[in-house]
Design an enzyme around this catalytic site. Structure first.
Site, PDB file in Angstrom:
ATOM      1  N   LYS A 115    -114.690 -21.598  71.308  1.00  0.00           N
ATOM      2  CA  LYS A 115    -113.801 -22.731  71.018  1.00  0.00           C
ATOM      3  C   LYS A 115    -114.280 -24.008  71.673  1.00  0.00           C
ATOM      4  CE  LYS A 115    -109.448 -20.523  69.855  1.00  0.00           C
ATOM      5  NZ  LYS A 115    -108.058 -20.299  70.234  1.00  0.00           N
ATOM      6  N   LYS A 207    -115.257 -13.963  60.799  1.00  0.00           N
ATOM      7  CA  LYS A 207    -113.823 -13.675  60.835  1.00  0.00           C
ATOM      8  C   LYS A 207    -113.043 -14.656  59.954  1.00  0.00           C
ATOM      9  CE  LYS A 207    -111.441 -14.913  64.441  1.00  0.00           C
ATOM     10  NZ  LYS A 207    -110.913 -15.112  65.801  1.00  0.00           N
ATOM     11  N   LYS A 210    -108.342 -19.852  60.845  1.00  0.00           N
ATOM     12  CA  LYS A 210    -107.654 -21.101  60.507  1.00  0.00           C
ATOM     13  C   LYS A 210    -108.608 -22.278  60.515  1.00  0.00           C
ATOM     14  CE  LYS A 210    -103.504 -19.648  62.982  1.00  0.00           C
ATOM     15  NZ  LYS A 210    -102.715 -19.729  64.203  1.00  0.00           N
TER      16      LYS A 210
HETATM   17  P1  TYM Z   1    -103.702 -16.272  67.049  1.00  0.00           P
HETATM   18  O1  TYM Z   1    -102.575 -17.211  66.890  1.00  0.00           O
HETATM   19  O2  TYM Z   1    -105.089 -16.780  66.938  1.00  0.00           O
HETATM   20  O3  TYM Z   1    -103.558 -15.082  66.029  1.00  0.00           O
HETATM   21  C1  TYM Z   1    -102.348 -14.364  65.893  1.00  0.00           C
HETATM   22  C2  TYM Z   1    -102.640 -12.899  65.659  1.00  0.00           C
HETATM   23  O4  TYM Z   1    -103.440 -12.750  64.478  1.00  0.00           O
HETATM   24  C3  TYM Z   1    -104.573 -11.949  64.770  1.00  0.00           C
HETATM   25  N1  TYM Z   1    -105.689 -12.383  63.925  1.00  0.00           N
HETATM   26  C4  TYM Z   1    -106.388 -11.568  63.130  1.00  0.00           C
HETATM   27  N2  TYM Z   1    -106.287 -10.243  62.886  1.00  0.00           N
HETATM   28  C5  TYM Z   1    -107.153  -9.711  61.997  1.00  0.00           C
HETATM   29  N3  TYM Z   1    -108.111 -10.420  61.349  1.00  0.00           N
HETATM   30  C6  TYM Z   1    -108.246 -11.761  61.562  1.00  0.00           C
HETATM   31  N4  TYM Z   1    -109.169 -12.457  60.912  1.00  0.00           N
HETATM   32  C7  TYM Z   1    -107.366 -12.387  62.494  1.00  0.00           C
HETATM   33  N5  TYM Z   1    -107.217 -13.657  62.939  1.00  0.00           N
HETATM   34  C8  TYM Z   1    -106.194 -13.630  63.816  1.00  0.00           C
HETATM   35  C9  TYM Z   1    -104.847 -12.196  66.235  1.00  0.00           C
HETATM   36  O5  TYM Z   1    -105.623 -11.149  66.801  1.00  0.00           O
HETATM   37  C10 TYM Z   1    -103.451 -12.254  66.805  1.00  0.00           C
HETATM   38  O6  TYM Z   1    -102.950 -10.953  67.051  1.00  0.00           O
HETATM   39  N6  TYM Z   1    -104.100 -15.591  71.951  1.00  0.00           N
HETATM   40  C11 TYM Z   1    -103.319 -15.222  70.797  1.00  0.00           C
HETATM   41  C12 TYM Z   1    -101.847 -15.541  70.919  1.00  0.00           C
HETATM   42  C13 TYM Z   1    -101.182 -15.019  72.157  1.00  0.00           C
HETATM   43  C14 TYM Z   1    -100.830 -13.682  72.401  1.00  0.00           C
HETATM   44  C15 TYM Z   1    -100.189 -13.676  73.676  1.00  0.00           C
HETATM   45  C16 TYM Z   1    -101.000 -12.486  71.696  1.00  0.00           C
HETATM   46  C17 TYM Z   1    -100.768 -15.766  73.218  1.00  0.00           C
HETATM   47  N7  TYM Z   1    -100.153 -14.954  74.135  1.00  0.00           N
HETATM   48  C18 TYM Z   1     -99.723 -12.508  74.247  1.00  0.00           C
HETATM   49  C19 TYM Z   1    -100.523 -11.323  72.285  1.00  0.00           C
HETATM   50  C20 TYM Z   1     -99.898 -11.323  73.545  1.00  0.00           C
HETATM   51  C21 TYM Z   1    -103.865 -15.980  69.606  1.00  0.00           C
HETATM   52  O7  TYM Z   1    -104.445 -17.012  69.736  1.00  0.00           O
HETATM   53  O8  TYM Z   1    -103.540 -15.462  68.435  1.00  0.00           O
END
Ligand code: TYM
Length: 346
Positions: A115, A207, A210
């Site tokens: 990032k 992957k 967004k």
């Molecule tokens: P974020 O907002 O990027 O994504 C949310 C969830 O979607 C999953 N994800 C995917 N799964 C499969 N294939 C993909 N291409 C894909 N892109 C995204 C992510 O793995 C996630 O589960 N850091 C986290 C948010 C967070 C969080 C937490 C999660 C903050 N605190 C505590 C769990 C527990 C994030 O940026 O997710």
């Protein structure tokens, strides 16, 4: 390890369009967990601001992610749905964890490297510290299970390391205050299913994300049937028909991805899908995938639209969730402060 009450926590960032990866890797699985566990689902707005967010747009996105949770089937009467910034214990615990986590641990985080890119000096300190806040999100509730996509695996390993080090560093005080052997559970990541890593529709080695500049790389939860159909039809494939067994998907990332998406949407396995479509040409398989995706995602997109038109309702759900979340987190953080040795105000 003492027994901890089973509790699920997960979070989604309100930054940009939610896509099929977020849905299949996370949100769809959040819905299923409700049958078995007490769950907290959080819109992580503090994480969002680790990169610049336009304030009005951030407000809109927080409501949109909440709408996606509800539209997908998360029941706010049963599960706790809230936005992170409204429960101060997340940030408080993150500070204490900043003093537990080691610089060397954070230096290994690959997501920061991706990032921040080349201009690392110009990245916010929050972006670097992001995984520590994530550990605080989870451990403020002493959550035992965290459903996420595969890209969050390293962050969950860090969460386990922080819990372990806190339990070790403060073991005498933890016992003294009557919490037994360990204050924090060693949280289990729940990463799995056929769509733990959904890939870009334009490049099966990248992957689905967004931040991909091409909207054709992803299916957004708000896409209408025409957009879904167009994106699936344009999805990159190879020249061979589908294999009959999963071994035949090796070194065919685009085929593997589409079969995985089909499997996750239809709640089947890759094996099941290939049993039905082995030998089929992509044109036929894509037709079936369009029908399936439109049938499953169409109602969610429509319900999201309906929900975001009533921000008052969404805000009420978030307010109720924040109060319930705080009721769980506040005594945990008070206990942490005692363990660390802070004098309580009377
Ligand atoms: P974020 O907002 O990027 O994504 C949310 C969830 O979607 C999953 N994800 C995917 N799964 C499969 N294939 C993909 N291409 C894909 N892109 C995204 C992510 O793995 C996630 O589960 N850091 C986290 C948010 C967070 C969080 C937490 C999660 C903050 N605190 C505590 C769990 C527990 C994030 O940026 O997710």
């Amino acid at each position: 390890m003492p027994a901890f009450k089973e509790l699920v926590f997960s979070g989604v960032q309100p930054t940009g369009n939610l896509h099929l990866g977020n849905y299949l890797g996370a949100i769809k699985r959040f819905v299923a967990m409700q049958a078995q566990f007490e769950c907290l689902y959080c819109v992580v707005d503090l994480h969002a601001i680790t990169v610049w967010q336009d304030p009005a747009e951030l407000t809109r996105q927080i409501r949109e992610v909440t709408a996606a949770f509800l539209a997908a089937g998360i029941d706010p009467a049963r599960s706790v749905v809230f936005n992170q910034s409204q429960v101060p214990q997340h940030a408080e615990l993150a500070w204490i964890f900043n003093c537990v986590a080691r610089l060397g641990w954070l230096n290994r985080m690959t997501q920061f490297k991706e990032k921040a890119g080349k201009d690392r000096e110009n990245a916010s300190i929050g972006l670097y510290d992001y995984p520590v806040l994530m550990a605080a999100d989870i451990l403020a509730y002493r959550a035992t299970h965290v459903p996420v996509g595969e890209d969050q695996k390293q962050h969950l390993e860090l969460t386990r390391d922080i819990a372990q080090k806190f339990n070790n560093d403060f073991s005498a005080a933890i016992q003294q205050h009557g919490h037994g052997e360990a204050f924090f559970p060693i949280t289990e990541p729940l990463i799995g299913g056929p769509a733990a890593r959904v890939m870009s529709l334009r490049d099966g080695t990248k992957k689905m994300s967004k931040s991909d500049p091409s909207d054709y790389s992803r299916i957004n939860l708000t896409d209408d049937s025409d957009a879904i159909a167009q994106k699936v039809r344009k999805a990159k494939t190879d020249a061979e028909p589908l294999p009959s067994e999963t071994a035949g998907l090796e070194k065919r990332p685009e085929a593997d991805n589409l079969v995985g998406i089909f499997a996750a949407l239809s709640e089947a396995s890759r094996e099941d899908v290939l049993r039905e479509y082995g030998g089929a040409q992509f044109s036929a398989f894509k037709g079936a995938l369009v029908d399936l995706a439109v049938a499953k995602l169409g109602p969610i997109g429509a319900e999201m639209k309906r929900l975001v038109a009533d921000p008052g309702h969404i805000d009420a759900v978030l307010a109720d969730g924040a109060a319930r979340a705080e009721a769980i987190a506040a005594p945990n953080i008070a206990a942490v402060k005692d363990i660390v040795g802070f004098v309580r105000r009377r």
